[in-house]
Design a protein around this motif. Structure first.
Motif, short mmCIF file in Angstrom:
data_model
loop_
_atom_site.label_atom_id
_atom_site.label_comp_id
_atom_site.label_asym_id
_atom_site.label_seq_id
_atom_site.Cartn_x
_atom_site.Cartn_y
_atom_site.Cartn_z
N TYR A 1 47.19 17.24 49.18
CA TYR A 1 47.75 17.73 47.92
C TYR A 1 48.64 16.66 47.30
O TYR A 1 49.38 15.97 48.01
N TYR B 1 51.73 16.68 44.50
CA TYR B 1 52.65 17.51 43.73
C TYR B 1 53.55 16.62 42.87
O TYR B 1 53.85 15.48 43.23
N PRO C 1 58.48 21.63 43.41
CA PRO C 1 57.24 20.88 43.21
C PRO C 1 56.17 21.73 42.55
O PRO C 1 56.11 22.94 42.75
N LEU D 1 51.86 21.71 41.82
CA LEU D 1 50.62 21.08 42.26
C LEU D 1 49.93 20.34 41.12
O LEU D 1 49.77 20.88 40.02
N ARG E 1 44.35 19.09 44.46
CA ARG E 1 44.12 19.38 45.89
C ARG E 1 42.74 18.86 46.28
O ARG E 1 41.76 19.08 45.56
N GLU F 1 42.23 29.55 55.26
CA GLU F 1 42.57 29.75 53.86
C GLU F 1 44.07 29.60 53.63
O GLU F 1 44.50 29.12 52.59
N VAL F 2 44.85 29.99 54.62
CA VAL F 2 46.31 29.93 54.50
C VAL F 2 46.84 29.09 55.65
O VAL F 2 46.60 29.39 56.81
N THR G 1 50.09 26.03 56.94
CA THR G 1 51.33 25.33 56.69
C THR G 1 51.03 23.98 56.05
O THR G 1 50.16 23.25 56.52
N GLN G 2 51.75 23.63 54.99
CA GLN G 2 51.64 22.33 54.36
C GLN G 2 52.81 21.46 54.80
O GLN G 2 53.95 21.92 54.87
N ASN H 1 49.75 35.79 50.98
CA ASN H 1 49.48 35.69 52.41
C ASN H 1 50.00 34.39 53.00
O ASN H 1 49.67 34.04 54.13
N ASN H 2 50.79 33.69 52.22
CA ASN H 2 51.45 32.48 52.71
C ASN H 2 52.84 32.41 52.11
O ASN H 2 52.98 32.50 50.88
N GLN I 1 56.38 30.04 52.77
CA GLN I 1 57.07 29.01 53.54
C GLN I 1 58.46 28.79 52.98
O GLN I 1 58.66 28.85 51.76
N TYR J 1 57.12 29.22 58.43
CA TYR J 1 55.91 29.78 57.84
C TYR J 1 55.99 31.26 58.17
O TYR J 1 55.87 31.65 59.34
N SER K 1 48.59 32.92 47.52
CA SER K 1 47.57 33.85 48.00
C SER K 1 46.33 33.08 48.42
O SER K 1 45.41 33.62 48.98
N ALA K 2 46.31 31.82 48.13
CA ALA K 2 45.23 30.93 48.56
C ALA K 2 45.90 29.63 49.00
O ALA K 2 46.96 29.65 49.57
N ARG K 3 45.33 28.49 48.68
CA ARG K 3 45.90 27.25 49.20
C ARG K 3 46.94 26.64 48.28
O ARG K 3 47.64 25.71 48.66
N GLN K 4 47.05 27.12 47.02
CA GLN K 4 48.01 26.51 46.11
C GLN K 4 49.37 27.15 46.28
O GLN K 4 49.55 28.34 46.01
N LEU K 5 50.35 26.37 46.74
CA LEU K 5 51.71 26.87 46.87
C LEU K 5 52.41 26.87 45.52
O LEU K 5 52.33 25.89 44.77
N PHE L 1 56.19 27.15 44.07
CA PHE L 1 57.57 27.03 44.52
C PHE L 1 58.53 27.75 43.57
O PHE L 1 58.31 27.80 42.36
N GLY L 2 59.61 28.27 44.15
CA GLY L 2 60.72 28.71 43.34
C GLY L 2 61.54 27.51 42.89
O GLY L 2 61.22 26.36 43.23
#
Lengths: 115, 107
Positions: free
Chosen positions: A33, A35, A43, A45, A48, A100-101, A103-104, B30-31, B33, B48, B91-95, B97-98
């Motif tokens: 990724y 960012y 950050p 995105l 990806r 699918e989910v 830790t990055q 579902n993710n 961090q 996580y 909910s998928a791979r794109q995080l 952020f706050g």
């Protein structure tokens, strides 16, 4: 185990000049990724990669930004030409790419200042 | 897209004090961090935690997914805890952020 490596750590350029950032993900991580982090914000995105394929580049300003991940390992993000508003921190992250989910894990970032 | 709100935006503590940081999110995820961005800009993974409670030393986190919030607890704060704490969800791979909580721990 080495973390995500980025270079350079800092870059100062004049507007309208090109600039490139390099990222080496954690060994064995298939997903990479890029960012963008503006001052005082979280950050966001840009793009990806799953192996060498860009699967989400909807936030990448394609008129001046480009990225590549040849051979599915290292990646390069380029800006040409740079504008004053591009001054920010560019972060690279990676994850295993097996679920699918996941830790990055983030690199230290490249701080870009455009004068 | 998912909206993430963190509170408080800024927090100043005396060394040794405890604190609670909150993260609210607008949709099912579902993710989730928690990250600490140190003064040198490095984002360090803390937890996580898409649901439940986890503890790591002086830090612990709880996510109540059904109510769409997560809490990060810092006990006996130290000056090295200073920095920005980010919550990120997907909910998928794109995080997403706050905007973070800027924590300053005074000696």
């Amino acid at each position: 185990e080495a973390g995500v490596v980025q270079s350079p750590r800092y870059k100062i350029i004049e507007k309208k000049q090109p600039v490139a950032f390099w990222c080496n993900p954690i060994s064995g991580h298939n997903t990479l990724y890029w960012y963008l982090q503006n001052l005082g914000q979280g950050p966001e995105l840009l793009i990806r990669y799953e192996n060498e394929e860009a699967v989400d580049d909807s936030q990448l300003p394609k008129d001046r930004f480009s990225a590549e991940r040849l051979k599915g390992v290292d990646s390069t993000l380029k800006i040409q030409p740079a504008e004053l508003g591009d001054s920010a921190v560019y972060l690279c992250a990676s994850s295993l790419g097996l679920a699918e989910v996941e830790t990055q894990y983030f690199g230290p970032g490249t701080r870009l200042l455009v004068l | 897209g998912i909206q993430v709100e963190q509170s408080p935006p800024d927090l100043i503590l005396q060394e040794g004090a405890n604190s609670t940081l909150r993260c609210n999110f607008s949709d099912s995820v579902n993710n989730l961090q928690w990250f600490h961005q140190n003064p040198w800009g490095q984002l360090i993974n803390l937890f996580y935690i898409p649901s439940g409670t986890k503890q790591n030393g002086r830090l612990s986190a709880t996510t109540v997914a059904t109510e769409r919030y997560s809490l990060l607890y810092i006990s006996s704060s130290q000056t090295t805890d200073s920095g920005v704490y980010f919550c990120a969800v997907s909910s998928a791979r794109q995080l997403t952020f706050g905007s973070g909580t800027q924590l300053t721990v005074l000696p």
